[in-house]
Design a protein around this motif. Structure first.
Motif, PDB file in Angstrom:
ATOM      1  N   LYS A   1      -2.080  -2.845  12.984  1.00 36.93           N
ATOM      2  CA  LYS A   1      -2.156  -1.400  12.770  1.00 36.93           C
ATOM      3  C   LYS A   1      -1.383  -0.639  13.847  1.00 36.93           C
ATOM      4  O   LYS A   1      -0.818   0.429  13.591  1.00 36.93           O
TER       5      LYS A   1
ATOM      6  N   THR B   1      -0.953  -0.016   7.656  1.00 31.29           N
ATOM      7  CA  THR B   1      -2.027   0.898   7.287  1.00 31.29           C
ATOM      8  C   THR B   1      -3.284   0.107   6.925  1.00 31.29           C
ATOM      9  O   THR B   1      -3.245  -1.117   6.726  1.00 31.29           O
ATOM     10  N   SER B   2      -4.393   0.832   6.847  1.00 29.70           N
ATOM     11  CA  SER B   2      -5.643   0.185   6.430  1.00 29.70           C
ATOM     12  C   SER B   2      -5.510  -0.400   5.034  1.00 29.70           C
ATOM     13  O   SER B   2      -6.062  -1.462   4.732  1.00 29.70           O
ATOM     14  N   ARG B   3      -4.711   0.273   4.191  1.00 27.22           N
ATOM     15  CA  ARG B   3      -4.522  -0.217   2.827  1.00 27.22           C
ATOM     16  C   ARG B   3      -3.811  -1.560   2.814  1.00 27.22           C
ATOM     17  O   ARG B   3      -4.175  -2.457   2.060  1.00 27.22           O
ATOM     18  N   SER B   4      -2.784  -1.726   3.647  1.00 23.95           N
ATOM     19  CA  SER B   4      -2.044  -2.992   3.670  1.00 23.95           C
ATOM     20  C   SER B   4      -2.891  -4.115   4.246  1.00 23.95           C
ATOM     21  O   SER B   4      -2.821  -5.264   3.782  1.00 23.95           O
TER      22      SER B   4
ATOM     23  N   LEU C   1      -6.166  -4.240   4.083  1.00 27.53           N
ATOM     24  CA  LEU C   1      -7.152  -4.528   3.036  1.00 27.53           C
ATOM     25  C   LEU C   1      -6.530  -5.310   1.892  1.00 27.53           C
ATOM     26  O   LEU C   1      -7.173  -6.181   1.298  1.00 27.53           O
ATOM     27  N   ALA C   2      -5.264  -5.022   1.590  1.00 27.82           N
ATOM     28  CA  ALA C   2      -4.571  -5.751   0.526  1.00 27.82           C
ATOM     29  C   ALA C   2      -4.491  -7.235   0.860  1.00 27.82           C
ATOM     30  O   ALA C   2      -4.659  -8.100  -0.020  1.00 27.82           O
TER      31      ALA C   2
ATOM     32  N   LEU D   1     -14.001  -6.513  -0.906  1.00 28.27           N
ATOM     33  CA  LEU D   1     -13.660  -5.105  -0.660  1.00 28.27           C
ATOM     34  C   LEU D   1     -14.815  -4.371   0.010  1.00 28.27           C
ATOM     35  O   LEU D   1     -14.614  -3.611   0.969  1.00 28.27           O
TER      36      LEU D   1
ATOM     37  N   TRP E   1     -14.094  -3.256   3.964  1.00 23.83           N
ATOM     38  CA  TRP E   1     -13.627  -1.859   3.979  1.00 23.83           C
ATOM     39  C   TRP E   1     -13.736  -1.241   5.373  1.00 23.83           C
ATOM     40  O   TRP E   1     -12.781  -0.687   5.894  1.00 23.83           O
TER      41      TRP E   1
ATOM     42  N   SER F   1     -10.654  -0.448   8.411  1.00 24.02           N
ATOM     43  CA  SER F   1     -10.404   0.946   8.767  1.00 24.02           C
ATOM     44  C   SER F   1     -10.558   1.217  10.261  1.00 24.02           C
ATOM     45  O   SER F   1     -10.480   2.363  10.697  1.00 24.02           O
TER      46      SER F   1
END
Length: 947
Positions: free
Chosen positions: A858, A863-866, A868-869, A929, A933, A937
């Protein structure tokens, strides 16, 4: 150290654990919930089947004569026993089978029981409407009937309403609903009860009456005369099954023991999977405290002090999980009980056994302590110096020998726990170590698959190397195929060897273990081949997509043992649910396909001979009917065999044991019904069979007594041959005919005899033997789209007609299978829930171990999305791997079960298989997820500040 410090440290540590503490509690809770719920269900079944066993049997002795019912003249034997004071009294019952059509057009089918004036000898049905202390004798006045609650609801009945009941022997009987009773004990099946006197007064239009028959006789006697009465009955009526209350008790005790053992093993499996979750969660909790543990050891706390601290913590986890699981188990028992009632049409009492519920607390504590041993001992091995220097030492044991000893200790303690649950040490040893052997083989195969996929490269450009991986995967498939053949050979050899020494159970286990291992290895190799093929597509994806995939590949291999354990835990639940669903659907599809090919006609109308012309008159006007396919044949529902070849039937039956093959029921059941055909017409009037020996009937057999019978009668000690004579008698005893055997049909083939009777003959022979009890069967070909209108039109024109279609048969079979599938899926879901908790634990542990890595990613712009992906792709892979391998084993198991157990070809539905794979992947992704999560983050500064 003071006990207060133990308590304070443990509670503080658990409160700091947050989400991980909750997961640990749920790991224990799910296992305890399964154990408590299934044990309570077992107790409910125990109480339902074993309470008041004499009333459940209906009397001290119950005679089951459904294959060769007693006739009026046979009752003289029981009158003689009563005159000799050998029996106190006897009552009779006859199941004529009943059906009626409700206003919606639905046909409701049930047992239509005609009972004697003194029935029941023991116990009374529990009347619901009207309520009160009434007896059945007070209800059954004239044509008044008592109806079980299930039938009452299906009919939407009202007290005093009149219904016209069509019996299976072609009669129509007007009855008045007089009472509703609860389905329990001896009255637990869907049934309608009428007095025998009312049934006997029903006459056919020509004035003839059906001969009285009795399929069950209930006898009360003293214990002094019980064995003598039983022996005399068996000698006089060798074809009748004699069941005493003690026989029924022993039979039901065995059934209850098997049911309870099955339920407890399922619960133990869920508890074991939850235990794996305890190992993972305790590792997570203790891993976060490496620095704290090092400081405790540095200031003088010994290893045994740490065992005590962490042991109290594990015990608290077990106590909290056990309490939640015990309470949840009460609620889950209601759900499972209702499902079991639905599946088997049982009325189960609600049982809240205090001892069973309280045992959940002890099981929870014991499970947490047993499975907490490994991470606790590992944590206590930390060297303070390396941690305090910032070396970041991982928690590990000092040697492989220590690990092995810990695992042996864990297994020994779990055997003790399993013994307390199963109630037998030998069974516990077989279940624990037999199950552990299967799980180790499975985990080994899945571990190899994880390692192979984790090393897959993701290339920037196409080239030769990706195709080398594909070739390597093809080689792995070939090698796995060879191993499958070798393991299957060794398994079959081991089974034969074990059978030679009388150990069938061990032989079956070894065959299943080795054969299953071969299927799993073959499935893993195919999954790896699929992964290499998909990996060739990945290299053409954008770089932004490739990075999460590469990270997911590597992450599943970083702790490959843990990943293999997670896959194994998930595999168990997916396999259990997949096997139940796919096997149930496969059997339903197979039966539907078989019914479609088994019968050349799809509708059958049964009427008494006096109503034959009414049906014939309606045929031209019936919609959807193909008149050219119509075949009419007489059916005799009950015959009494006297001689088979040169052997008297009763003498032959006395020499046949209940376990012999062929047995008593095979002999009598192969000779107690007859269907006639208009052989003179030939063509479609010749019966359709699969011939085993001899020849089929032909038009030259018209007017003769030549017959086709079952191939079972050829086996010793019957030894019936072509040209031999069998002698049968009509149900009223007025006609006795010798029949000549000209052929045998094949009973082992599902389509061997797709007709309505065991003996196939010319229609004249059937009419002579059937007399007033003869039925006429119309075999019709009807357009399926016109079937509802056809049935409605014919039922209105000929109310006495009993109409059944292939669709009706298929619906009944599907209904039974659906109930079993629902029950087994509900039970298997308990293990699946524990597997999902393991997924959550594994994700939580992985996110903890990668805190520094996530912070760095990070900080570099991810990003948090990547992040998490990456986690989602990783867990989708885990779900896919587990589902694909489990489904391959399911497909193999279904094929083998169909071939060796059901003796049919069971089709595996690829659509349902695909749905199971996709559903498993989505569920694992959702669990991951929810758990990841918050960790994905986290702000980089919060992580890197302390690294």
């Amino acid at each position: 150290m003071k006990p207060r410090f133990y308590w304070m440290y443990a509670t503080r540590s658990l409160s700091r654990g947050g989400q991980r503490t909750i997961l640990a509690i749920f790991c224990v809770a799910v296992g305890v919930m399964a154990i408590v719920a299934l044990q309570l269900v077992g107790l409910s079944v125990d109480r339902a089947l074993l309470s008041n066993i004499a009333a459940a049997n209906g009397s001290d002795i119950r005679l089951n004569a459904s294959i060769t019912p007693f006739r009026q003249r046979d009752l003289a034997f029981f009158d003689q026993l009563r005159q000799k004071d050998l029996i106190v009294d006897y009552a009779t019952l006859y199941d004529a089978g009943g059906s009626t059509t409700v206003p919606s057009g639905k046909a409701v089918t049930f047992n239509f029981l005609a009972v004697s004036h003194n029935f029941p000898l023991l116990g009374q049905p529990k009347f619901l409407v009207p309520s009160g202390n009434r007896t059945l004798q007070q209800v059954l006045l004239g044509n008044h009937v008592a109806v079980s609650s299930h039938v009452f609801q299906e009919l939407d009945a009202q007290i005093g309403r009149t219904y016209h009941i069509k019996t299976f022997d072609g009669r129509v009987i007007p009855v008045v609903i007089a009472a509703e009773f609860e389905e329990e004990g001896a009255f637990r099946e869907p049934q309608m009860i009428i007095a025998q006197e009312a049934l006997a007064t029903v006459q056919e239009p020509d004035g003839l009456q059906r001969p009285s028959q009795y399929s069950t006789v209930y006898i009360t006697t003293s214990s002094l005369h019980l064995n003598q009465v039983k022996a005399e009955i068996s000698q006089t009526f060798p074809s009748v099954r004699v069941i005493t209350a003690q026989d029924l008790l022993q039979q039901r005790q065995q059934q209850v023991q098997q049911i309870q053992l099955f339920l407890r093993i399922v619960g133990l499996l869920a508890l074991f999977i939850g235990g794996i979750g305890i190992v993972n969660t305790m590792q997570v909790l203790l891993r976060r405290r490496q620095l704290e543990i090092a400081m405790l050891k540095a200031v003088g706390y010994r290893r045994f002090d740490l065992y005590g601290l962490f042991g109290v913590e594990a015990a608290l986890l077990g106590l909290l999980g056990g309490s939640i699981g015990a309470v949840a188990g009460i609620g889950a028992s209601y759900l499972v009980t209702s499902v079991v009632e639905y599946a088997f049409s049982l009325q189960l009492p609600v049982v809240l056994d205090v001892g069973t519920v309280l045992s959940g607390f002890g099981i929870g504590v014991a499970t947490a302590l047993i499975f907490g041993i490994l991470p606790i001992v590992q944590a206590a091995q930390i060297r303070p110096l390396s941690i305090l220097r910032g070396g970041g030492e991982s928690i590990r044991v000092t040697s492989r020998l220590t690990m092995l000893l810990l695992l042996l200790l864990l297994s020994f303690l779990f055997v003790i726990l399993a013994t307390s649950i199963l109630g037998d040490v030998v069974t516990a040893l077989l279940v624990v170590y037999g199950g552990a052997g299967a799980l180790l083989v499975l985990a080994f195969a899945l571990g190899l698959l994880v390692l192979a996929i984790s090393h897959l490269p993701v290339y920037e450009h196409s080239g030769a190397r990706p195709f080398l991986w594909v070739l390597a995967a093809v080689g792995a498939v070939m090698l796995a195929g060879l191993l499958f053949l070798l393991l299957s050979f060794f398994g079959q050899s081991a089974r034969v060897f074990a059978l030679h020494f009388g150990n069938a159970a061990i032989g079956t286990y070894l065959l299943a273990l080795l054969g299953g291992a071969g299927i799993v290895l073959l499935g893993c190799s195919f999954v790896f081949l699929l992964a290499t093929l998909l990996n060739c597509i990945v290299m053409f994806l954008p770089r932004v997509w490739k990075t999460p995939i590469v990270l997911a590949y590597r992450n599943i291999g970083r702790q490959w043992i843990r990943t293999a354990a997670t896959l194994t835990a998930l595999f168990v639940g997916v396999f259990a649910i997949g096997l139940v669903l796919l096997l149930g659907q496969g059997i339903k599809d197979t039966i539907t396909a078989t019914l479609g090919t088994l019968f050349t006609r799809n509708v059958f109308v049964v009427v008494a001979p006096t109503h034959k012309e009414e049906v014939v008159a309606q045929l031209p006007s019936l919609k959807g009917l193909d008149g050219s396919k119509t075949v009419v044949s007489p059916l005799v529902r009950q015959l009494y065999p006297l001689f088979v070849g040169k052997q008297d039937v009763n003498t032959l039956l006395r020499h046949l044991s209940s376990k012999s093959r062929p047995g008593k029921e095979d002999v009598v059941g192969s000779l107690n019904t007859m269907q006639g055909f208009d052989l003179a017409l030939g063509g479609s009037n010749i019966p359709t069979i699969v011939l085993k020996t001899g020849r089929n009937l032909r038009n030259t057999d018209a007017g003769t007594r030549n017959v086709i019978v079952s191939g079972k009668l050829q086996a010793a000690p019957i030894g019936l041959q072509l040209g031999d004579t069998i002698v049968v008698q009509s149900s009223d005893g007025a006609v006795t005919l010798p029949l000549t055997v000209v052929g045998f049909y094949d009973d082992t083939d599902p389509t061997g005899n797709p007709n309505f009777a065991a003996i196939l003959a010319d229609e004249n022979v059937a009419s002579q033997l059937g007399r007033a009890a003869t039925l006429e069967v119309f075999s019709l070909k009807v357009d399926p789209d016109q079937l509802p209108v056809f049935k409605q039109q014919l039922s209105k024109a000929v109310p006495t007609a009993f109409i059944i279609s292939v669709v009706d048969i298929d619906a009944i079979v599907n209904q039974v299978l659906d109930k079993l599938v629902v029950m087994l899926t509900t039970i298997a879901s308990l293990a699946m829930m524990a597997g999902l908790i393991i997924i959550a634990d594994a994700v939580a542990l992985a996110m903890l171990e990668r805190r520094r890595e996530i912070g760095i990613l990070k900080a570099l712009g991810y990003t948090s999305r990547s992040v998490l992906a990456t986690v989602l792709i990783e867990n989708v892979l885990i779900g896919l791997l587990s589902a694909l391998v489990s489904m391959s084993l399911v497909a193999g198991a279904i094929t083998l079960l169909g071939q060796f157990v059901f003796h049919i070809t069971v089709r595996v539905d690829p659509l349902l298989l695909g749905i199971m794979v996709i559903a498993t992947s989505l569920v694992t992704m959702t669990v991951a997820l929810l758990v990841a999560w918050e960790a994905a983050s986290v702000r980089p500064l919060e992580v890197l500040r302390y690294e």
